[in-house]
Design a protein around this motif. Structure first.
Motif, PDB file in Angstrom:
ATOM      1  N   GLU A 242     -70.121 -26.235 107.274  1.00 53.44           N
ATOM      2  CA  GLU A 242     -71.377 -26.103 107.312  1.00 53.44           C
ATOM      3  C   GLU A 242     -71.524 -24.208 107.295  1.00 53.44           C
ATOM      4  O   GLU A 242     -72.474 -23.613 106.739  1.00 53.44           O
ATOM      5  CB  GLU A 242     -72.052 -26.424 108.509  1.00 53.44           C
ATOM      6  CG  GLU A 242     -73.685 -26.125 108.814  1.00 53.44           C
ATOM      7  CD  GLU A 242     -74.436 -26.540 109.976  1.00 53.44           C
ATOM      8  OE1 GLU A 242     -75.375 -26.370 110.258  1.00 53.44           O
ATOM      9  OE2 GLU A 242     -73.673 -27.461 110.551  1.00 53.44           O
ATOM     10  N   ASP A 243     -70.529 -23.462 107.989  1.00 51.50           N
ATOM     11  CA  ASP A 243     -70.665 -22.174 108.236  1.00 51.50           C
ATOM     12  C   ASP A 243     -70.190 -21.532 106.704  1.00 51.50           C
ATOM     13  O   ASP A 243     -70.928 -20.385 106.246  1.00 51.50           O
ATOM     14  CB  ASP A 243     -69.585 -21.565 109.133  1.00 51.50           C
ATOM     15  CG  ASP A 243     -70.004 -22.080 110.688  1.00 51.50           C
ATOM     16  OD1 ASP A 243     -71.141 -22.131 110.680  1.00 51.50           O
ATOM     17  OD2 ASP A 243     -69.202 -21.919 111.456  1.00 51.50           O
ATOM     18  N   LEU A 244     -69.157 -22.186 106.215  1.00 54.08           N
ATOM     19  CA  LEU A 244     -68.781 -21.614 104.766  1.00 54.08           C
ATOM     20  C   LEU A 244     -69.986 -21.959 103.761  1.00 54.08           C
ATOM     21  O   LEU A 244     -69.973 -21.069 102.821  1.00 54.08           O
ATOM     22  CB  LEU A 244     -67.520 -22.420 104.434  1.00 54.08           C
ATOM     23  CG  LEU A 244     -66.115 -22.022 105.023  1.00 54.08           C
ATOM     24  CD1 LEU A 244     -65.101 -22.794 104.667  1.00 54.08           C
ATOM     25  CD2 LEU A 244     -65.848 -20.380 104.961  1.00 54.08           C
ATOM     26  N   GLU A 245     -70.475 -22.919 103.700  1.00 53.13           N
ATOM     27  CA  GLU A 245     -71.500 -23.380 102.795  1.00 53.13           C
ATOM     28  C   GLU A 245     -72.592 -22.421 102.935  1.00 53.13           C
ATOM     29  O   GLU A 245     -73.325 -21.850 101.960  1.00 53.13           O
ATOM     30  CB  GLU A 245     -72.315 -24.611 103.134  1.00 53.13           C
ATOM     31  CG  GLU A 245     -71.118 -25.853 102.766  1.00 53.13           C
ATOM     32  CD  GLU A 245     -71.719 -27.409 102.967  1.00 53.13           C
ATOM     33  OE1 GLU A 245     -71.143 -28.299 102.155  1.00 53.13           O
ATOM     34  OE2 GLU A 245     -72.658 -27.298 103.852  1.00 53.13           O
ATOM     35  N   HIS A 246     -73.271 -21.972 104.206  1.00 56.83           N
ATOM     36  CA  HIS A 246     -74.021 -20.936 104.437  1.00 56.83           C
ATOM     37  C   HIS A 246     -73.702 -19.551 103.949  1.00 56.83           C
ATOM     38  O   HIS A 246     -74.510 -18.803 103.525  1.00 56.83           O
ATOM     39  CB  HIS A 246     -74.478 -20.829 105.987  1.00 56.83           C
ATOM     40  CG  HIS A 246     -75.456 -20.011 106.302  1.00 56.83           C
ATOM     41  ND1 HIS A 246     -76.890 -19.977 106.079  1.00 56.83           N
ATOM     42  CD2 HIS A 246     -75.471 -18.776 107.088  1.00 56.83           C
ATOM     43  CE1 HIS A 246     -77.357 -19.148 106.454  1.00 56.83           C
ATOM     44  NE2 HIS A 246     -76.757 -18.180 106.905  1.00 56.83           N
ATOM     45  N   LEU A 247     -72.183 -19.260 104.225  1.00 59.71           N
ATOM     46  CA  LEU A 247     -72.056 -17.856 103.624  1.00 59.71           C
ATOM     47  C   LEU A 247     -71.880 -17.809 102.214  1.00 59.71           C
ATOM     48  O   LEU A 247     -72.222 -16.746 101.621  1.00 59.71           O
ATOM     49  CB  LEU A 247     -70.402 -17.699 104.040  1.00 59.71           C
ATOM     50  CG  LEU A 247     -69.738 -16.376 103.858  1.00 59.71           C
ATOM     51  CD1 LEU A 247     -70.419 -15.020 104.164  1.00 59.71           C
ATOM     52  CD2 LEU A 247     -68.426 -16.347 104.334  1.00 59.71           C
ATOM     53  N   LEU A 248     -71.467 -19.007 101.552  1.00 58.07           N
ATOM     54  CA  LEU A 248     -71.599 -18.900 100.096  1.00 58.07           C
ATOM     55  C   LEU A 248     -72.849 -18.973  99.529  1.00 58.07           C
ATOM     56  O   LEU A 248     -73.064 -18.229  98.845  1.00 58.07           O
ATOM     57  CB  LEU A 248     -70.838 -20.511  99.650  1.00 58.07           C
ATOM     58  CG  LEU A 248     -70.685 -20.582  98.325  1.00 58.07           C
ATOM     59  CD1 LEU A 248     -69.672 -19.617  97.191  1.00 58.07           C
ATOM     60  CD2 LEU A 248     -70.046 -21.961  97.841  1.00 58.07           C
ATOM     61  N   GLU A 249     -73.913 -19.590 100.361  1.00 63.87           N
ATOM     62  CA  GLU A 249     -75.176 -19.524  99.755  1.00 63.87           C
ATOM     63  C   GLU A 249     -75.709 -17.874  99.707  1.00 63.87           C
ATOM     64  O   GLU A 249     -76.341 -17.489  99.060  1.00 63.87           O
ATOM     65  CB  GLU A 249     -76.115 -20.413 100.656  1.00 63.87           C
ATOM     66  CG  GLU A 249     -77.597 -20.381 100.297  1.00 63.87           C
ATOM     67  CD  GLU A 249     -78.334 -21.249 101.142  1.00 63.87           C
ATOM     68  OE1 GLU A 249     -79.612 -21.452 100.871  1.00 63.87           O
ATOM     69  OE2 GLU A 249     -77.795 -21.904 101.818  1.00 63.87           O
ATOM     70  N   ASN A 250     -75.460 -17.304 100.865  1.00 59.16           N
ATOM     71  CA  ASN A 250     -76.048 -15.777 100.914  1.00 59.16           C
ATOM     72  C   ASN A 250     -75.332 -14.896  99.938  1.00 59.16           C
ATOM     73  O   ASN A 250     -75.794 -14.172  99.190  1.00 59.16           O
ATOM     74  CB  ASN A 250     -75.511 -15.392 102.239  1.00 59.16           C
ATOM     75  CG  ASN A 250     -76.337 -16.070 103.335  1.00 59.16           C
ATOM     76  OD1 ASN A 250     -77.303 -16.531 103.172  1.00 59.16           O
ATOM     77  ND2 ASN A 250     -75.961 -15.933 104.868  1.00 59.16           N
ATOM     78  N   LEU A 251     -73.897 -15.332  99.644  1.00 57.65           N
ATOM     79  CA  LEU A 251     -73.525 -14.390  98.589  1.00 57.65           C
ATOM     80  C   LEU A 251     -73.826 -14.567  97.369  1.00 57.65           C
ATOM     81  O   LEU A 251     -74.042 -13.625  96.434  1.00 57.65           O
ATOM     82  CB  LEU A 251     -71.655 -14.649  98.670  1.00 57.65           C
ATOM     83  CG  LEU A 251     -71.019 -14.268  99.806  1.00 57.65           C
ATOM     84  CD1 LEU A 251     -69.549 -14.635  99.841  1.00 57.65           C
ATOM     85  CD2 LEU A 251     -71.002 -12.673  99.847  1.00 57.65           C
ATOM     86  N   GLU A 252     -74.261 -15.872  97.031  1.00 56.51           N
ATOM     87  CA  GLU A 252     -74.455 -16.204  95.545  1.00 56.51           C
ATOM     88  C   GLU A 252     -75.974 -15.676  95.566  1.00 56.51           C
ATOM     89  O   GLU A 252     -76.503 -15.143  94.288  1.00 56.51           O
ATOM     90  CB  GLU A 252     -74.501 -17.659  95.373  1.00 56.51           C
ATOM     91  CG  GLU A 252     -73.225 -18.177  95.163  1.00 56.51           C
ATOM     92  CD  GLU A 252     -73.126 -19.856  95.072  1.00 56.51           C
ATOM     93  OE1 GLU A 252     -74.216 -20.429  95.500  1.00 56.51           O
ATOM     94  OE2 GLU A 252     -72.281 -20.311  94.470  1.00 56.51           O
ATOM     95  N   SER A 253     -76.608 -15.600  96.563  1.00 56.60           N
ATOM     96  CA  SER A 253     -78.089 -15.183  96.500  1.00 56.60           C
ATOM     97  C   SER A 253     -78.049 -13.490  96.319  1.00 56.60           C
ATOM     98  O   SER A 253     -78.792 -13.023  95.609  1.00 56.60           O
ATOM     99  CB  SER A 253     -78.777 -15.455  97.762  1.00 56.60           C
ATOM    100  OG  SER A 253     -80.208 -15.056  97.721  1.00 56.60           O
ATOM    101  N   GLU A 254     -77.309 -13.024  97.010  1.00 57.39           N
ATOM    102  CA  GLU A 254     -76.959 -11.494  96.841  1.00 57.39           C
ATOM    103  C   GLU A 254     -76.521 -10.924  95.385  1.00 57.39           C
ATOM    104  O   GLU A 254     -77.252 -10.192  94.841  1.00 57.39           O
ATOM    105  CB  GLU A 254     -75.710 -10.942  97.889  1.00 57.39           C
ATOM    106  CG  GLU A 254     -75.640  -9.359  97.862  1.00 57.39           C
ATOM    107  CD  GLU A 254     -74.555  -9.064  98.647  1.00 57.39           C
ATOM    108  OE1 GLU A 254     -74.139  -7.777  98.724  1.00 57.39           O
ATOM    109  OE2 GLU A 254     -74.268  -9.736  99.584  1.00 57.39           O
ATOM    110  N   ARG A 255     -75.672 -11.787  94.679  1.00 57.53           N
ATOM    111  CA  ARG A 255     -75.180 -11.680  93.293  1.00 57.53           C
ATOM    112  C   ARG A 255     -76.307 -11.805  92.402  1.00 57.53           C
ATOM    113  O   ARG A 255     -76.463 -10.901  91.499  1.00 57.53           O
ATOM    114  CB  ARG A 255     -74.003 -12.338  92.979  1.00 57.53           C
ATOM    115  CG  ARG A 255     -73.674 -12.075  91.457  1.00 57.53           C
ATOM    116  CD  ARG A 255     -72.641 -13.380  91.066  1.00 57.53           C
ATOM    117  NE  ARG A 255     -73.177 -14.522  91.089  1.00 57.53           N
ATOM    118  CZ  ARG A 255     -72.574 -15.770  91.106  1.00 57.53           C
ATOM    119  NH1 ARG A 255     -71.260 -15.896  90.736  1.00 57.53           N
ATOM    120  NH2 ARG A 255     -73.246 -17.032  90.964  1.00 57.53           N
ATOM    121  N   ASN A 256     -77.129 -13.025  92.832  1.00 53.83           N
ATOM    122  CA  ASN A 256     -78.348 -13.156  91.596  1.00 53.83           C
ATOM    123  C   ASN A 256     -79.253 -12.028  91.754  1.00 53.83           C
ATOM    124  O   ASN A 256     -79.823 -11.774  90.718  1.00 53.83           O
ATOM    125  CB  ASN A 256     -78.872 -14.518  91.902  1.00 53.83           C
ATOM    126  CG  ASN A 256     -78.030 -15.885  91.636  1.00 53.83           C
ATOM    127  OD1 ASN A 256     -76.869 -15.430  90.770  1.00 53.83           O
ATOM    128  ND2 ASN A 256     -78.082 -17.047  92.184  1.00 53.83           N
TER     129      ASN A 256
END
Length: 641
Positions: free
Chosen positions: A239-253
């Motif tokens: 769950e923590d990794l999925e949340h971190l991945l979501e934030n990074l993708e959002s920042e890149r986009n």
């Protein structure tokens, strides 16, 4: 246990008929000359109850009963009761189907288990409170039918007397094997055989399932390098990794959008929109086709249900048509008297007609059977049509699902094209974000994989523990059934030996000690040799003993019914035969309770004139005599205009 009492036996065909007198509980005797029909009487009973009677089929080695085989529209009808409840069964000659008439209605049941999962034997054994017993013998799987148990209910003259058991329907080494004969004896004597083997099979099946589950678990652990980590810990990390991945993708986009300009994608947009439009139109057409097909399927379903009702009505007509004789072509349908002096070529109303103008709306039983067969073929065709509609609808459902996936895919592409822009920012920032995203995705993949492996391992462990628990219960039940089996067997065999020894000592055999061995076969006077004529009392007393125990012990499943056909073979003289037959009274007396009461039973005995104890003359219900032309099959008289 159930009590079987036959009350009437009938045969009917276009040429011959037979209608027995009313049979009652107790002893019923049919006497007659050789060849007058005594054995035929027993054949009718055996055939009606699902047996294979070779003379009725013309099989090699069984003789050929020409009068029956050359008759037409012929059947056997037997009325009987089980525990006081009346039933009728009707079976046409050379068919594998029995029509059963009971309070709930009439239905047709197959004779062979290869034809249907639920057969006539299952119905009959259920009424007699005898379980449908299965026996596994290595690669062979055996279902016990009523015809198997009938081998100890019918003392026939075609079986060698020394063999005790009536010859089996299926002539092979398995059908007449020791284990089959022992099982028949145990089932009828209520020696817990059915329950014992059922529990044994359950324990074996539970053991196999447990071992299979253990093998799956061991094999899974051996092929997966598993370090134990609590599933909750893995789930939280995922769950923590999925949340971190979501934030990074959002920042890149967000960074990409801030540093992009709109490009001209008109051509690609137009192509995607056209594909989307075509897919939507095709999906809409397919949905309309499904509605139409569903409507047609509903119509076919109604037709199918209607045919089922017609088949049910015809089955009832087949059973009652000949009994009521309402539509005989020799009876006036208006005044119900014989139609006499009707000229050929004239109707009952007096009008002249040609054969081409004649239509028949009244049928005999064989014609109704043909109609029933036609209806069953029709319902097979309708069932095929139903399946075809189902397949077409299923194909359209899959096509719509596929098009829906394509619509989703093109929609995503459309959104992607619209959001596509010419990047004008710092590519180093984007690369760093992409690297971090890739690393997080790899770590997430490992965690997800570990979680899946852990979940599968836990499921396999739980499955093994559950199956091991079930095996424990099954083994415990089997051990209990085994103890009951052995105790009950010992008591029942002791009771059998006591009665059998008394009867055989009083018979023409004059034995000193009689008992049954481990295969339940007679062992008399330490195996001392006796003349062939002694085989008659040895076998006959065996059957009398089982009947006696069925009247005495509630645990015995034998339906208190015996059919004895001419026990006069092996050279036994009349005096000795009468001496042995009289012991039926002794067998009945041994079963009486303290108040002299004995349960209902029925014995149907066929024998020749002068081959009967004098005191049994009162039990004679039917006589056949060759010199008077009184045979069992009587020709039907037909008016010829």
């Amino acid at each position: 246990m159930g009590s079987l009492v036959i009350t009437r036996v009938r045969y009917s065909g276009n040429k011959y008929f037979y209608d027995s007198p009313v049979l009652t509980p107790g002893i019923n005797i049919i006497v007659g000359d050789n060849g007058s029909g005594k054995s035929t009487f027993t054949y009718f009973i055996e055939y009606a109850f699902g047996g294979k009677v070779k003379p009725f089929t013309g099989d090699d080695g069984g003789g050929r009963y020409s009068l029956i085989l050359e008759d037409s529209n012929n059947y056997v009808l037997v009325d009987f009761s089980i525990n006081g409840v009346g039933y009728s069964i009707k079976r046409f000659i050379d068919t594998q189907e029995i029509f059963v008439d009971e309070a709930s209605g009439t239905r047709a049941l197959a004779v062979s288990r290869q034809s249907a999962p639920y057969i006539f034997s299952d119905w009959l054994l259920e009424k007699l409170n005898i379980p449908v017993f299965e026996l596994n013998m290595g690669a062979t799987h055996w279902y016990f039918n009523f015809t198997d148990l009938f081998r100890l209910l019918n003392y026939d003259q075609n079986t060698e007397t020394r063999k005790i058991f009536k010859a089996p329907v299926a002539e092979n080494f398995v059908a007449d094997s020791t284990v089959i004969r022992k099982s028949i004896f145990e089932i009828l004597l209520g020696m817990s055989s059915a329950e014992y083997f059922k529990k044994l099979d359950e324990a074996k099946a539970a053991l196999k399932k447990r071992d299979d589950a253990k093998a799956l678990l061991d094999n899974f652990i051996a092929h997966n390098d598993i370090d134990y980590v609590d599933n909750d810990v893995l789930a939280n990390k995922k769950e923590d990794l999925e949340h971190l991945l979501e934030n990074l993708e959002s920042e890149r986009n967000s960074y990409l959008k801030r540093n992009s300009t709109v490009d001209d994608k008109i051509g690609e947009l137009s192509e995607i929109q056209e594909n989307l439009l075509n897919l939507e139109l095709e999906a809409s057409k397919d949905r309309i086709d499904i509605v139409n097909l569903s409507s047609e399927r509903s119509r076919v379903n109604r037709l199918h249900d209607g045919l089922l009702q017609e088949i049910s009505q015809i089955e009832k007509i087949i059973f009652t048509h000949d009994k009521l004789d309402l539509f005989s072509m020799e009876i006036c349908p208006f005044c119900m008297t014989d139609k006499k002096h009707i000229e050929k070529g004239f109707c009952i109303c007096g009008s002249k007609f040609q054969d081409d103008d004649y239509e028949k709306f009244v049928y005999d039983s064989s014609e109704y059977k043909d109609i029933l067969s036609h209806k069953k073929k029709s319902i097979s065709a309708i069932t095929l049509a139903k399946e075809t509609y189902d397949e077409d609808i299923d194909k359209l459902d899959k096509k719509i699902a596929k098009n829906t996936e394509l619509i989703t895919e093109f929609t995503a592409r459309l959104k992607n094209v619209i959001s596509t822009a010419e990047f004008a920012g710092n590519s180093t920032v984007v690369d760093e974000l992409n690297d971090r995203i890739i690393n997080i995705r790899e770590e997430l993949f490992d965690v997800v994989n570990s979680l899946k492996v852990s979940v599968i391992e836990q499921r396999l462990k739980d499955d093994y523990l559950e199956k091991n628990k079930i095996f424990g219960f099954a083994q415990g039940s089997f051990n209990k059934a085994k103890i009951e089996f052995e105790n009950n067997n010992r008591d029942t065999i002791t009771a059998f030996n006591e009665v059998y020894s008394q009867l055989l000592a009083a018979s023409s055999y004059k034995s000193k000690k009689a008992e049954i061995d481990e295969d339940y076969m007679p062992f008399i006077d330490e195996g001392e040799y006796k003349a062939n004529s002694s085989e008659v009392p040895k076998r006959l007393m065996y059957y009398f003993t089982i009947l006696s125990l069925s009247l005495k012990l509630d645990s015995v499943k034998h339906p208190r019914f015996l059919l004895i056909d001419t026990p006069e073979d092996s050279g036994i003289d009349t005096d000795h035969l009468n001496q042995n037959l009289e012991l039926l009274d002794m067998a009945i007396d041994l079963a009486k309770d303290e108040k002299g009461f004995v349960k209902d039973y029925q014995v149907i005995l066929t024998t020749g004139y002068g081959r009967l104890p004098a005191q049994y003359e009162k039990y004679v219900v039917e006589k056949f005599m060759e010199k008077e032309g009184n045979f069992i099959l009587k020709p039907k008289t037909q008016d010829i205009s």
